[in-house]
Design a protein around this motif. Structure first.
Motif, PDB file in Angstrom:
ATOM      1  N   SER A   1      50.175  51.141 -23.804  1.00  0.00           N
ATOM      2  CA  SER A   1      49.922  50.090 -22.812  1.00  0.00           C
ATOM      3  C   SER A   1      50.912  50.193 -21.657  1.00  0.00           C
ATOM      4  O   SER A   1      50.527  50.068 -20.489  1.00  0.00           O
ATOM      5  CB  SER A   1      50.022  48.707 -23.464  1.00  0.00           C
ATOM      6  N   LEU A   2      52.171  50.432 -21.987  1.00  0.00           N
ATOM      7  CA  LEU A   2      53.187  50.575 -20.953  1.00  0.00           C
ATOM      8  C   LEU A   2      52.923  51.811 -20.105  1.00  0.00           C
ATOM      9  O   LEU A   2      53.041  51.765 -18.876  1.00  0.00           O
ATOM     10  CB  LEU A   2      54.582  50.646 -21.591  1.00  0.00           C
ATOM     11  N   GLN A   3      52.552  52.915 -20.751  1.00  0.00           N
ATOM     12  CA  GLN A   3      52.272  54.146 -20.017  1.00  0.00           C
ATOM     13  C   GLN A   3      51.094  53.960 -19.062  1.00  0.00           C
ATOM     14  O   GLN A   3      51.123  54.428 -17.919  1.00  0.00           O
ATOM     15  CB  GLN A   3      51.981  55.294 -20.992  1.00  0.00           C
ATOM     16  N   SER A   4      50.069  53.251 -19.511  1.00  0.00           N
ATOM     17  CA  SER A   4      48.906  52.986 -18.656  1.00  0.00           C
ATOM     18  C   SER A   4      49.305  52.128 -17.461  1.00  0.00           C
ATOM     19  O   SER A   4      48.825  52.346 -16.338  1.00  0.00           O
ATOM     20  CB  SER A   4      47.808  52.275 -19.454  1.00  0.00           C
ATOM     21  N   PHE A   5      50.183  51.163 -17.695  1.00  0.00           N
ATOM     22  CA  PHE A   5      50.648  50.281 -16.620  1.00  0.00           C
ATOM     23  C   PHE A   5      51.465  51.078 -15.606  1.00  0.00           C
ATOM     24  O   PHE A   5      51.325  50.876 -14.390  1.00  0.00           O
ATOM     25  CB  PHE A   5      51.479  49.148 -17.221  1.00  0.00           C
ATOM     26  N   VAL A   6      52.308  51.985 -16.092  1.00  0.00           N
ATOM     27  CA  VAL A   6      53.112  52.828 -15.204  1.00  0.00           C
ATOM     28  C   VAL A   6      52.208  53.686 -14.318  1.00  0.00           C
ATOM     29  O   VAL A   6      52.441  53.816 -13.106  1.00  0.00           O
ATOM     30  CB  VAL A   6      54.083  53.716 -16.018  1.00  0.00           C
ATOM     31  N   GLU A   7      51.175  54.257 -14.902  1.00  0.00           N
ATOM     32  CA  GLU A   7      50.228  55.069 -14.124  1.00  0.00           C
ATOM     33  C   GLU A   7      49.512  54.216 -13.082  1.00  0.00           C
ATOM     34  O   GLU A   7      49.247  54.672 -11.963  1.00  0.00           O
ATOM     35  CB  GLU A   7      49.218  55.717 -15.068  1.00  0.00           C
TER      36      GLU A   7
ATOM     37  N   ILE B   1      60.010  45.554 -19.126  1.00  0.00           N
ATOM     38  CA  ILE B   1      59.013  45.513 -20.197  1.00  0.00           C
ATOM     39  C   ILE B   1      59.622  45.999 -21.508  1.00  0.00           C
ATOM     40  O   ILE B   1      59.353  45.440 -22.584  1.00  0.00           O
ATOM     41  CB  ILE B   1      57.768  46.337 -19.819  1.00  0.00           C
ATOM     42  N   ASP B   2      60.460  47.027 -21.456  1.00  0.00           N
ATOM     43  CA  ASP B   2      61.160  47.493 -22.662  1.00  0.00           C
ATOM     44  C   ASP B   2      62.028  46.374 -23.239  1.00  0.00           C
ATOM     45  O   ASP B   2      62.127  46.212 -24.462  1.00  0.00           O
ATOM     46  CB  ASP B   2      62.039  48.702 -22.335  1.00  0.00           C
ATOM     47  N   GLU B   3      62.644  45.600 -22.349  1.00  0.00           N
ATOM     48  CA  GLU B   3      63.466  44.474 -22.794  1.00  0.00           C
ATOM     49  C   GLU B   3      62.599  43.432 -23.507  1.00  0.00           C
ATOM     50  O   GLU B   3      63.002  42.860 -24.531  1.00  0.00           O
ATOM     51  CB  GLU B   3      64.165  43.836 -21.589  1.00  0.00           C
TER      52      GLU B   3
ATOM     53  N   ARG C   1      67.210  34.595  -9.617  1.00  0.00           N
ATOM     54  CA  ARG C   1      66.497  35.694  -8.974  1.00  0.00           C
ATOM     55  C   ARG C   1      66.078  36.756  -9.998  1.00  0.00           C
ATOM     56  O   ARG C   1      64.947  37.238  -9.970  1.00  0.00           O
ATOM     57  CB  ARG C   1      67.397  36.317  -7.901  1.00  0.00           C
ATOM     58  N   THR C   2      67.007  37.082 -10.909  1.00  0.00           N
ATOM     59  CA  THR C   2      66.710  38.095 -11.927  1.00  0.00           C
ATOM     60  C   THR C   2      65.647  37.607 -12.898  1.00  0.00           C
ATOM     61  O   THR C   2      64.724  38.351 -13.251  1.00  0.00           O
ATOM     62  CB  THR C   2      67.993  38.447 -12.706  1.00  0.00           C
ATOM     63  N   ILE C   3      65.754  36.351 -13.322  1.00  0.00           N
ATOM     64  CA  ILE C   3      64.764  35.788 -14.248  1.00  0.00           C
ATOM     65  C   ILE C   3      63.390  35.732 -13.583  1.00  0.00           C
ATOM     66  O   ILE C   3      62.368  36.041 -14.212  1.00  0.00           O
ATOM     67  CB  ILE C   3      65.210  34.395 -14.725  1.00  0.00           C
ATOM     68  N   ALA C   4      63.357  35.358 -12.313  1.00  0.00           N
ATOM     69  CA  ALA C   4      62.085  35.306 -11.585  1.00  0.00           C
ATOM     70  C   ALA C   4      61.460  36.691 -11.487  1.00  0.00           C
ATOM     71  O   ALA C   4      60.240  36.850 -11.631  1.00  0.00           O
ATOM     72  CB  ALA C   4      62.302  34.724 -10.190  1.00  0.00           C
ATOM     73  N   ARG C   5      62.301  37.711 -11.258  1.00  0.00           N
ATOM     74  CA  ARG C   5      61.789  39.077 -11.157  1.00  0.00           C
ATOM     75  C   ARG C   5      61.197  39.548 -12.478  1.00  0.00           C
ATOM     76  O   ARG C   5      60.110  40.124 -12.531  1.00  0.00           O
ATOM     77  CB  ARG C   5      62.909  40.023 -10.733  1.00  0.00           C
ATOM     78  N   LYS C   6      61.908  39.292 -13.576  1.00  0.00           N
ATOM     79  CA  LYS C   6      61.428  39.705 -14.900  1.00  0.00           C
ATOM     80  C   LYS C   6      60.133  38.968 -15.257  1.00  0.00           C
ATOM     81  O   LYS C   6      59.200  39.564 -15.823  1.00  0.00           O
ATOM     82  CB  LYS C   6      62.504  39.436 -15.959  1.00  0.00           C
ATOM     83  N   THR C   7      60.059  37.692 -14.935  1.00  0.00           N
ATOM     84  CA  THR C   7      58.859  36.906 -15.216  1.00  0.00           C
ATOM     85  C   THR C   7      57.674  37.434 -14.420  1.00  0.00           C
ATOM     86  O   THR C   7      56.562  37.582 -14.945  1.00  0.00           O
ATOM     87  CB  THR C   7      59.098  35.427 -14.878  1.00  0.00           C
ATOM     88  N   SER C   8      57.908  37.713 -13.145  1.00  0.00           N
ATOM     89  CA  SER C   8      56.852  38.242 -12.283  1.00  0.00           C
ATOM     90  C   SER C   8      56.361  39.592 -12.786  1.00  0.00           C
ATOM     91  O   SER C   8      55.145  39.871 -12.776  1.00  0.00           O
ATOM     92  CB  SER C   8      57.369  38.369 -10.854  1.00  0.00           C
ATOM     93  N   CYS C   9      57.283  40.424 -13.251  1.00  0.00           N
ATOM     94  CA  CYS C   9      56.925  41.734 -13.799  1.00  0.00           C
ATOM     95  C   CYS C   9      56.010  41.585 -15.007  1.00  0.00           C
ATOM     96  O   CYS C   9      54.966  42.245 -15.097  1.00  0.00           O
ATOM     97  CB  CYS C   9      58.196  42.499 -14.173  1.00  0.00           C
ATOM     98  N   LEU C  10      56.385  40.717 -15.939  1.00  0.00           N
ATOM     99  CA  LEU C  10      55.604  40.543 -17.162  1.00  0.00           C
ATOM    100  C   LEU C  10      54.255  39.878 -16.872  1.00  0.00           C
ATOM    101  O   LEU C  10      53.249  40.186 -17.515  1.00  0.00           O
ATOM    102  CB  LEU C  10      56.404  39.731 -18.180  1.00  0.00           C
ATOM    103  N   ARG C  11      54.236  38.996 -15.892  1.00  0.00           N
ATOM    104  CA  ARG C  11      52.966  38.381 -15.502  1.00  0.00           C
ATOM    105  C   ARG C  11      52.006  39.444 -14.963  1.00  0.00           C
ATOM    106  O   ARG C  11      50.819  39.456 -15.298  1.00  0.00           O
ATOM    107  CB  ARG C  11      53.224  37.316 -14.436  1.00  0.00           C
TER     108      ARG C  11
END
Length: 296
Positions: A4-10, A30-32, A68-78
């Motif tokens: 799933s992660l590899q597909s997202f990276v592509e 995402i690894d975190e 700022r960091t928490i917002a970035r991580k949340t946005s990434c996972l969303r």
């Protein structure tokens, strides 16, 4: 989960055209989250619920990370789970209802012209490494380039006759940026007497900036070089590449450049991203006023 992660990276590489640096950051976030899932005994992305997303945010807050960091991580996972829903890997997005922390509106840090002068003067440009360091510093300050853009500059992107450089920005949005005489001289000197010596006889590539082994310089390498230079010029101080970008924009505005021009030079898609520098210049005006007006 790995697939799933590899597909997202592509997807980020091909469809979104994100930079290598941005994709690496997404992967780390995402690894975190995967590590958090493992600690909670969750082994299936489909079984994640809103409460799990909230618990993950609680963990992040417990580490005293910035908003700022928490917002970035949340946005990434969303974005990650939105992609998984599109691919029908999961049915729900556990981060869709999670509210992002309000961003901290801190003014960007920049260097004064006198500080930059001392930094440039501290570089010994009589050897290949010094010529590389001076050229690197000149390019970052002369163009306002992001560190990834600087590392991506190829030899044929430079036109020293016209005094321009082609920068490859976010989302493959290229822009031509002028460079001044100081930068042209530093780059010419590096190309003539520095880059070849660092490459040696066994390596050949077209990336402008190289490390001491002759390999293309990485963003991490740039940060290390700048921190070392700053610590040498002002002991105990550090310098981040973005501080030179901030200095570039702030100095242009302080000396009369209009906001639209600075926006184009920085490669900002929205002028709101550039307007933060007007706050910096206003704050500088206020400090000068308070320091010099008889009745301030």
């Amino acid at each position: 989960m790995k697939r799933s992660l590899q597909s997202f990276v592509e997807y980020l590489q091909i469809e979104k055209n994100y930079s290598h640096y941005t994709i690496e950051r997404y992967q780390r976030d995402i690894d975190e989250f995967y590590l958090f899932m493992n600690e909670q005994g969750i082994d299936d992305l489909k079984s994640l619920e809103f409460q799990d997303a909230r618990l993950f945010l609680t963990v992040l807050h417990g580490r005293n990370l910035s908003k700022r960091t928490i917002a970035r991580k949340t946005s990434c996972l969303r974005s990650f789970f939105k992609f998984l829903m599109r691919e029908e890997i999961v049915k729900d997005n556990p981060f869709s209802l999670v509210s992002l922390p309000k961003k901290e509106h801190s003014l960007p840090r920049f260097l004064y012209e006198e500080e930059l002068g001392r930094l440039f003067s501290s570089i010994d440009s009589t050897n290949p490494i010094g010529k590389r360091d001076l050229a690197l510093l000149e390019i970052l300050y002369a163009t306002g380039a992001r560190v990834s853009e600087c590392c991506d500059i190829q030899l044929n992107d430079m036109d020293l006759t016209l005094g321009t450089v082609l920068l490859h920005g976010k989302g493959k949005k290229d822009r031509y940026v002028p460079i001044g005489e100081y930068a042209r001289l530093a780059i010419s000197s590096f190309l003539k007497d520095g880059r070849g010596a660092l490459l040696g006889s066994k390596k050949s590539h077209s990336t402008l900036m190289v490390n001491f082994r002759g390999d293309p310089l990485t963003p991490r390498g740039v940060r290390y070089i700048l921190s070392s230079l700053m610590n040498k010029a002002v002991e105990g101080s550090t310098l981040h590449p973005h501080m030179l970008r901030h200095s570039f924009a702030t100095h242009l505005l302080n000396n009369g450049a209009d906001l639209r021009t600075v926006q184009e030079l920085l490669g900002h898609s929205a002028i709101s991203s550039t307007q933060v520098y007007t706050h910096v210049t206003k704050e500088q005006l206020r400090k000068v006023y308070l320091a010099t007006h008889p009745r301030a």
